[in-house]
Enzyme design. Structure first.
Site, PDB file in Angstrom:
ATOM      1  N   HIS A   1      -4.882   1.963   7.421  1.00 20.36           N
ATOM      2  CA  HIS A   1      -3.482   2.307   7.544  1.00 20.36           C
ATOM      3  C   HIS A   1      -3.068   3.337   6.521  1.00 20.36           C
ATOM      4  CE1 HIS A   1       1.023   1.522   8.044  1.00 20.36           C
ATOM      5  NE2 HIS A   1       0.963   2.237   6.892  1.00 20.36           N
ATOM      6  N   GLU A   2      -3.205   3.227   5.170  1.00 23.23           N
ATOM      7  CA  GLU A   2      -2.999   4.136   4.205  1.00 23.23           C
ATOM      8  C   GLU A   2      -4.107   5.465   4.278  1.00 23.23           C
ATOM      9  OE1 GLU A   2      -0.721   3.785   2.451  1.00 23.23           O
ATOM     10  OE2 GLU A   2      -0.389   1.701   2.949  1.00 23.23           O
TER      11      GLU A   2
ATOM     12  N   HIS B   1      -2.453   8.098   6.360  1.00 17.89           N
ATOM     13  CA  HIS B   1      -1.306   9.170   5.971  1.00 17.89           C
ATOM     14  C   HIS B   1      -2.283  10.482   4.961  1.00 17.89           C
ATOM     15  CE1 HIS B   1       1.915   6.748   6.132  1.00 17.89           C
ATOM     16  NE2 HIS B   1       1.561   5.586   5.552  1.00 17.89           N
TER      17      HIS B   1
ATOM     18  N   CYS C   1       5.456  -0.150   7.443  1.00 16.90           N
ATOM     19  CA  CYS C   1       5.231   1.021   6.644  1.00 16.90           C
ATOM     20  C   CYS C   1       6.201   1.051   5.575  1.00 16.90           C
ATOM     21  CB  CYS C   1       4.803   2.308   7.563  1.00 16.90           C
ATOM     22  SG  CYS C   1       4.465   3.837   6.564  1.00 16.90           S
ATOM     23  N   LEU C   2       5.971   1.496   4.510  1.00 17.00           N
ATOM     24  CA  LEU C   2       7.091   1.801   3.772  1.00 17.00           C
ATOM     25  C   LEU C   2       8.040   3.272   3.922  1.00 17.00           C
ATOM     26  CD1 LEU C   2       5.716   1.021  -0.090  1.00 17.00           C
ATOM     27  CD2 LEU C   2       7.177  -0.433   1.418  1.00 17.00           C
TER      28      LEU C   2
ATOM     29  N   GLN D   1       2.896  10.160   1.116  1.00 15.47           N
ATOM     30  CA  GLN D   1       4.212   9.474   1.269  1.00 15.47           C
ATOM     31  C   GLN D   1       5.133   9.818   0.176  1.00 15.47           C
ATOM     32  OE1 GLN D   1       2.006   5.360   2.015  1.00 15.47           O
ATOM     33  NE2 GLN D   1       4.161   5.253   3.262  1.00 15.47           N
TER      34      GLN D   1
ATOM     35  N   GLY E   1       0.776  -1.188  -0.028  1.00 14.38           N
ATOM     36  CA  GLY E   1       0.133   0.115   0.033  1.00 14.38           C
ATOM     37  C   GLY E   1       0.965   1.083   0.119  1.00 14.38           C
TER      38      GLY E   1
END
Length: 202
Positions: free
Chosen positions: A163-164, A167, A121-122, A78, A73
């Site tokens: 989660h996304e 952001h 998380c990335l 991000q 994701g």
């Protein structure tokens, strides 16, 4: 009129399928993914007014960057773009499985039941910690062609969407971690600063 409508429908369908990109990692990702401590991750994202080819180009670059980082994701903030756009793909091993593109997503219903699951998380590579979230959600959004959609999700998909979507409000999963000692250890072990976490109030 019927023929032109059918042509438009076929054209839209073709355009929709063209959003997918190869899932193999690239030598260099087209977009830089910001990491914990970068102010870019803390700004609110704006709604997208018009879903056009510029937005679809961004979707493709986000997907290429996500696949290169081997993530499931990625949210536009991000990569430093403060717009309400998410891409998700829970099936990285199957080239034919299309990714999910969510534009201006809004959660309309959350389940009363919650569960705890480890998240990463990335934007915080290497850190994995338990987070409590609702088990199932219902949401509305626009797809990559600008069409209004609704969907229900549970399990990993529901968690990934939540989660996304965090952001889009400048919230990171570490802000939701309640095990402060475990959090501080993980952050320290991976070179992050505890002061960059913004704990959520219960």
């Amino acid at each position: 009129m019927a023929r032109s409508f059918a042509q438009l429908a076929r054209s839209a369908e073709k355009s929709s399928s063209s959003i997918a990109v190869p899932k193999e990692p690239l030598e260099s990702a087209p977009l830089n993914i910001h990491t914990l401590g970068d102010d870019a991750l803390r700004a609110d994202a704006r709604r997208i007014g018009k879903v056009d080819e510029r937005v679809r180009d961004l979707v493709r670059d986000m997907l290429r960057s996500m696949y290169t980082a081997r993530g499931i994701g990625l949210a536009a903030p991000q990569v430093g773009v403060h717009q309400q756009l998410l891409v998700i793909d829970l099936d990285l091993e199957t080239p034919s499985t299309p990714p999910l593109v969510l534009i201006n997503p809004e959660i309309t219903t959350c389940s009363a039941s919650v569960d705890t699951y480890e998240e990463g998380c990335l934007s915080i590579p290497g850190v994995y910690l338990d987070v409590v979230r609702p088990t199932a959600i219902q949401l509305s959004f626009r797809d990559e062609m600008g069409r209004p959609r609704t969907m229900k999700a549970d399990g990993l998909m529901a968690r990934c969407i939540q989660h996304e979507m965090d952001h889009l409000r400048g919230v990171l999963f570490v802000d939701r971690v309640t095990d402060s000692s475990g959090l501080n250890k993980e952050l320290k072990d991976h070179g992050y600063l505890a002061k960059d976490v913004r704990p959520m109030t219960p």
